[in-house]
Scaffold this active site. Structure first.
Site, PDB file in Angstrom:
ATOM      1  N   LEU A  63     104.135  20.843 -22.388  1.00  0.00           N
ATOM      2  CA  LEU A  63     103.524  21.524 -21.237  1.00  0.00           C
ATOM      3  C   LEU A  63     103.905  20.810 -19.949  1.00  0.00           C
ATOM      4  O   LEU A  63     103.075  20.145 -19.323  1.00  0.00           O
ATOM      5  CB  LEU A  63     102.003  21.498 -21.435  1.00  0.00           C
ATOM      6  CG  LEU A  63     101.304  22.835 -21.320  1.00  0.00           C
ATOM      7  CD1 LEU A  63      99.947  22.757 -22.005  1.00  0.00           C
ATOM      8  CD2 LEU A  63     101.112  23.180 -19.851  1.00  0.00           C
TER       9      LEU A  63
ATOM     10  N   GLU B 178     106.242  21.669 -16.757  1.00  0.00           N
ATOM     11  CA  GLU B 178     107.165  22.550 -16.021  1.00  0.00           C
ATOM     12  C   GLU B 178     108.225  21.757 -15.263  1.00  0.00           C
ATOM     13  O   GLU B 178     109.379  22.178 -15.165  1.00  0.00           O
ATOM     14  CB  GLU B 178     106.395  23.448 -15.048  1.00  0.00           C
ATOM     15  CG  GLU B 178     105.642  24.593 -15.714  1.00  0.00           C
ATOM     16  CD  GLU B 178     104.303  24.175 -16.296  1.00  0.00           C
ATOM     17  OE1 GLU B 178     103.928  22.994 -16.158  1.00  0.00           O
ATOM     18  OE2 GLU B 178     103.627  25.035 -16.909  1.00  0.00           O
TER      19      GLU B 178
ATOM     20  N   GLN C   3     105.576  30.027 -18.217  1.00  0.00           N
ATOM     21  CA  GLN C   3     104.730  30.989 -18.927  1.00  0.00           C
ATOM     22  C   GLN C   3     104.161  32.038 -17.966  1.00  0.00           C
ATOM     23  O   GLN C   3     104.073  33.216 -18.311  1.00  0.00           O
ATOM     24  CB  GLN C   3     103.627  30.259 -19.669  1.00  0.00           C
ATOM     25  CG  GLN C   3     103.052  31.094 -20.772  1.00  0.00           C
ATOM     26  CD  GLN C   3     102.448  30.218 -21.851  1.00  0.00           C
ATOM     27  OE1 GLN C   3     101.359  29.673 -21.672  1.00  0.00           O
ATOM     28  NE2 GLN C   3     103.140  30.083 -22.966  1.00  0.00           N
TER      29      GLN C   3
ATOM     30  N   ALA D 286     104.510  32.893 -13.577  1.00  0.00           N
ATOM     31  CA  ALA D 286     105.169  32.495 -12.335  1.00  0.00           C
ATOM     32  C   ALA D 286     104.341  31.451 -11.599  1.00  0.00           C
ATOM     33  O   ALA D 286     104.877  30.503 -11.009  1.00  0.00           O
ATOM     34  CB  ALA D 286     105.373  33.719 -11.440  1.00  0.00           C
TER      35      ALA D 286
ATOM     36  N   HIS E  69      97.166  33.630 -12.571  1.00  0.00           N
ATOM     37  CA  HIS E  69      98.064  34.310 -13.521  1.00  0.00           C
ATOM     38  C   HIS E  69      98.590  35.612 -12.920  1.00  0.00           C
ATOM     39  O   HIS E  69      98.883  36.550 -13.630  1.00  0.00           O
ATOM     40  CB  HIS E  69      97.337  34.616 -14.839  1.00  0.00           C
ATOM     41  CG  HIS E  69      96.946  33.397 -15.616  1.00  0.00           C
ATOM     42  ND1 HIS E  69      95.892  32.585 -15.262  1.00  0.00           N
ATOM     43  CD2 HIS E  69      97.483  32.840 -16.724  1.00  0.00           C
ATOM     44  CE1 HIS E  69      95.786  31.587 -16.135  1.00  0.00           C
ATOM     45  NE2 HIS E  69      96.739  31.722 -17.038  1.00  0.00           N
TER      46      HIS E  69
END
Lengths: 346, 321
Positions: free
Chosen positions: B56, B58, B80, B82, B125
Site C-alpha cells: 500500500l 503509492e 486504486q 485517483a 473516492h
C-alpha cells in the site's frame, strides 16, 4: 595537501591492496574536485548552489566501487566520490555545474542533479527518499527480463530516513526481495536539524529489522571499514539475499551547501572520532600498511589537482545552452506536445 | 455480445501484455484478486509474474514504475482510486514528468486513475485530478469518454514513450457499453465532434460527455442544435478543433466534473478568449463541480456535479444572451 600522519596504524584487512589504493585516489580526486567547486562558488562563477560531500568520501567511494557494469547507482547530494568511482567524470561534474551543453544535463539541470540513466547512473531529484523506489524499480525490471546478479545501490542521509518515500521504497524492495543496498550516511545533521530532532530510535540500523532486511554498521570516517562493509553488503545483495541497509556514522565537514557556514554543528562533534577527516584516516592506513608513502600521496594529490584543472579548462570553454535553439519540449512524442502557449510564437 | 468501458480497459491491458513483453502491471490488489474494480481480472493467471500486487505505497509504486521504465520496461500502474494518487504525486510530477527533459531518457509509464464521482463515494473516492496533472509539463493526460476510446487510448498510452495519466471514469465502468472493441482509432491528441450542431459548442470530456449529449438532446425540442466536443485528451488540448467549432457556432459552454479553480474548463476558455475572441457572439460560459469536497449524500452529490439538466439550463442562458 600533505597528510599529517599522527601515528603508525597497521590495518589488517583482506581487501585487495590495489583496491585500497584505487579507492583512496578516488577520494582524493573527489576532494580536489570539490575544493575547486568551492573556490568557483566563492568567486561567483557558479550559478545556484554548490553541495559538497567533504568528510563523506570514504563511504561514498565504498558505496559504488564494488559495482560492476550493468549495476545501478542512485547517488545523492554528497556522493561526488561515489559518482567518480561509478564512472562519472570530473569533466561532467564541471559541465553540469557550469551548464555546458556537452554535459549530461545540458544546462537543464545542475550541480548534483546529474546522471546518465541509460548507463545505470540515475539522476537524483531534490526530494529525498524519492530515488529509493526508483532504483528498486530498475532492479525489478532487470529481474523481469531474467537478469540475475544485478545490484542497485542508493544513498541517503539521516534526514532522508524520515521521508515517506524512504519507508515505502525500502519496504517495497523488501517485499520484492530486490538486490538493493541502501547506504545511510548519518552525518549528524539534516541541514541544521540534529539527530535528536530527526528520529527516536536508538540507532538508525534498528530500522533494518523492522523491514526484515539485513543491516550493517560502520565508521564512516574509516575508509577500510567502509570498504569492508560495503563489500559484504553488495555481495550479499548480489547473491540474492534481498535488500541490505548500511548505516555509517560520520560528520559532514562542510555546510549543507557552500552558502551555509554550519555554525550549528556541535564543536564537540568536530573534535570527536566522528569528526575525523576520512582522507587523513585513509592516508594513515595506507602509510601504516606500507601501501603508500606520504610522498606518494602528495604526488597523487597533485595529480588529482592537475586532472581537475584540466577538466575545468575544457568545461569553461564549452558553450551554455542557447534559449533560441532549445526545443522547449518536456515529452519525447512530438505530436503530443501541447501548443498554444503565450510565449510560443514570440 | 457487448463490451463495457471497464472490460475495454481490461482487454486493452490484456492485449498490451500479450503483444509486448516489456509490459507489466503493478498496483494494489491487481493480482489474483483482479483489482478493486476488476480491471485486471484473470490477468495475473494469464501472465504469471507480470501482474503483481503491490504494498500500500503509492509513492513506491510510481517510483518503481519510473525505475523500470528507465530500464526499458513499460509498466502500467493502478492507483486504486485517483484520489490516492496524491500519495504518489511527487514521483509522478517530479520524477516521471521531468525525466525526459532532464536526461533525454523517456519515461513510458501509464498511471491509471479510476476517477470521478459515483453514488455514495464521498470526498476521497470521487476526485477528478486531470487538471492537476495537466498543469505539470512532461505528462500526457487522457480522459476517455467512450468504450472505444477506453480501449484504443489505453493501447496508445502503453505504446507512447512518455508518462501517461489515464483518467478512467468509474461511473462509466459498468453501464457504458459498445457492441465490440474497435479495430481502428482516432489519433490521441485529437478531439472528436461527438454531436454536430450550429447554435452553440459544448466542450467536455469523460463522464460529462454523456451528460452534455443528453442536454443537447433535451434542447432539440426547443429547436436548438448543440455541437458537443469530446476532448478525449486534456493534455495535449486540441485547441484547433475547439476554435473551429466556436467559429461555426459563436457560443461556448465548457463542462467538467472537476473543481472550478483553474483547470481544464478555465484553460479552454482562456485559449478561446485569447485566440478566438472575435469568434464569440456571447461571453463564454462554464460549468464545473462546486468548490467543496465531493459530498457523500446522493442528494448533495447530485447538486455538486454538473448534470444534464444543469447543462441544459446553462445552455439556454447562453443561447439567449
Amino acid at each position: 595537501m600533505v597528510m599529517a600522519v599522527k601515528e603508525k596504524m597497521v590495518v589488517r584487512t583482506d581487501l585487495d591492496s590495489a583496491l585500497l589504493v584505487r579507492a583512496y585516489r578516488v577520494m582524493l580526486l573527489a576532494r580536489a574536485t570539490e575544493d575547486k567547486l568551492a573556490s568557483l562558488y566563492r568567486a561567483g562563477m557558479i550559478k545556484g548552489g554548490v553541495f559538497l560531500g567533504k568528510g563523506q568520501e570514504a563511504l561514498s567511494t565504498a558505496s559504488s566501487i564494488f559495482l560492476q557494469k550493468g549495476d545501478i547507482f542512485g547517488p545523492l547530494i554528497r556522493d561526488q566520490a561515489g559518482r567518480l568511482a561509478f564512472g562519472d567524470t570530473v569533466l561532467d561534474t564541471f559541465r553540469t555545474y557550469l551548464g555546458s551543453v556537452k554535459g549530461p544535463m545540458r544546462g537543464r539541470d545542475g550541480n548534483i542533479h546529474r546522471g546518465r540513466p541509460r548507463e545505470g547512473y540515475y539522476a537524483m531529484i531534490s526530494h529525498l527518499g524519492a530515488l529509493v523506489p526508483v532504483v528498486a524499480g530498475g532492479l525489478y525490471a532487470r529481474r523481469l527480463r531474467g537478469e540475475t546478479g544485478v545490484v542497485g545501490v542508493t544513498s541517503i542521509g539521516d534526514g532522508g530516513t524520515s521521508t515517506g518515500a524512504f519507508h515505502e521504497g525500502i519496504n517495497l524492495a523488501a517485499v520484492e526481495h530486490l538486490p538493493l543496498v541502501v547506504v545511510i550516511a548519518n552525518n549528524q545533521y539534516a541541514y541544521s536539524t540534529p539527530n535528536s530532532r530527526q528520529f527516536a530510535c536508538a540507532d538508525l540500523l534498528d530500522k533494518a529489522a523492522g523491514y526484515g532486511i539485513a543491516g550493517f554498521k560502520c565508521d564512516g570516517t574509516n575508509p577500510v571499514a567502509c570498504l569492508e562493509t560495503l563489500q559484504l553488503a553488495v555481495q550479499a545483495a548480489r547473491e540474492g539475499n534481498g535488500p541490505q541497509m548500511v548505516v555509517a556514522t560520520l560528520l559532514r565537514l562542510v555546510g549543507h551547501g557552500e552558502h551555509d557556514d554550519a555554525g550549528y554543528v556541535d564543536a564537540a562533534l568536530r573534535q570527536a572520532n566522528v569528526g575525523r577527516d576520512c582522507l587523513e584516516v585513509g592516508a594513515t592506513q595506507l602509510i601504516g600498511s606500507d601501501l603508500a608513502s606520504g610522498e606518494e600521496i602528495a604526488v597523487w594529490t597533485k595529480e588529482a589537482q592537475a586532472q581537475v584543472e584540466a577538466a575545468l579548462n575544457i568545461a569553461q570553454r564549452e558553450k551554455g545552452p542557447d534559449p533560441a535553439e532549445e526545443d522547449w519540449r518536456a515529452i519525447s512524442t512530438e505530436r503530443l506536445v501541447d501548443g498554444h502557449h503565450d510565449l510560443e510564437d514570440e | 455480445m457487448s463490451v463495457t468501458y471497464l472490460e475495454a480497459i481490461r482487454a486493452a491491458q490484456e492485449k498490451a501484455l500479450t503483444d509486448d513483453p516489456r509490459v507489466f502491471i503493478y498496483g494494489q490488489d491487481v493480482g489474483a484478486f483482479g483489482g478493486a474494480f476488476k480491471a485486471t481480472k484473470n490477468l495475473a493467471a494469464e501472465f504469471p509474474g507480470r501482474v503483481m500486487d503491490a504494498p500500500l505505497s503509492e509513492d513506491a509504486i510510481v517510483g518503481l514504475a519510473v525505475g523500470a521504465a528507465i530500464e526499458g520496461a513499460r509498466p502500467i500502474v493502478e492507483m486504486q482510486f485517483a484520489d490516492f494518487s496524491t500519495v504518489g504525486f511527487n514521483q509522478i510530477v517530479n520524477q516521471a514528468a521531468t525525466l525526459y527533459y532532464r536526461t533525454e531518457v523517456p519515461c513510458p509509464i501509464v498511471v491509471r486513475l479510476p476517477s470521478g464521482g459515483t453514488l455514495g463515494a464521498g470526498p476521497f473516492h470521487s476526485q477528478s485530478m486531470e487538471a492537476v496533472y495537466a498543469h505539470y509539463p512532461g505528462l500526457v493526460v487522457m480522459t476517455p469518454a467512450t468504450v472505444e476510446d477506453a480501449y484504443s487510448m489505453m493501447l496508445e498510452a502503453v505504446a507512447i514513450d512518455d508518462p501517461v495519466i489515464f483518467c478512467e471514469h468509474k461511473l462509466l465502468y459498468y453501464h457504458l457499453k459498445a457492441d465490440k472493441l474497435p479495430d481502428s482509432a482516432q489519433p490521441v491528441g485529437k478531439a472528436r465532434i461527438a454531436r454536430a450542431g450550429r447554435d452553440a459548442t459544448v466542450v467536455t470530456y469523460s463522464a460529462m460527455l454523456h451528460e452534455s449529449l443528453q442536454a443537447a438532446e433535451d434542447l432539440v425540442e426547443d429547436g436548438w442544435q448543440i455541437e458537443v466536443i469530446d476532448l478525449r485528451t486534456v493534455k495535449p488540448l486540441d485547441t484547433d478543433t475547439i476554435l473551429a467549432s466556436v467559429a461555426r457556432t459563436g457560443r461556448l459552454l465548457v463542462v467538467g466534473e472537476a473543481w472550478p479553480w483553474g483547470g481544464v474548463n478555465a484553460e479552454v476558455i482562456s485559449r478561446v478568449a485569447t485566440e478566438g475572441f472575435g469568434l464569440l457572439d456571447a461571453a463564454p460560459m462554464r460549468l464545473n463541480a462546486r468548490d467543496t469536497p465531493v459530498p457523500y449524500h446522493p442528494d448533495l452529490w447530485a447538486a455538486h456535479r454538473p448534470t444534464a439538466s444543469a447543462i441544459a439550463a446553462r445552455l439556454r442562458q447562453l443561447l439567449t444572451q
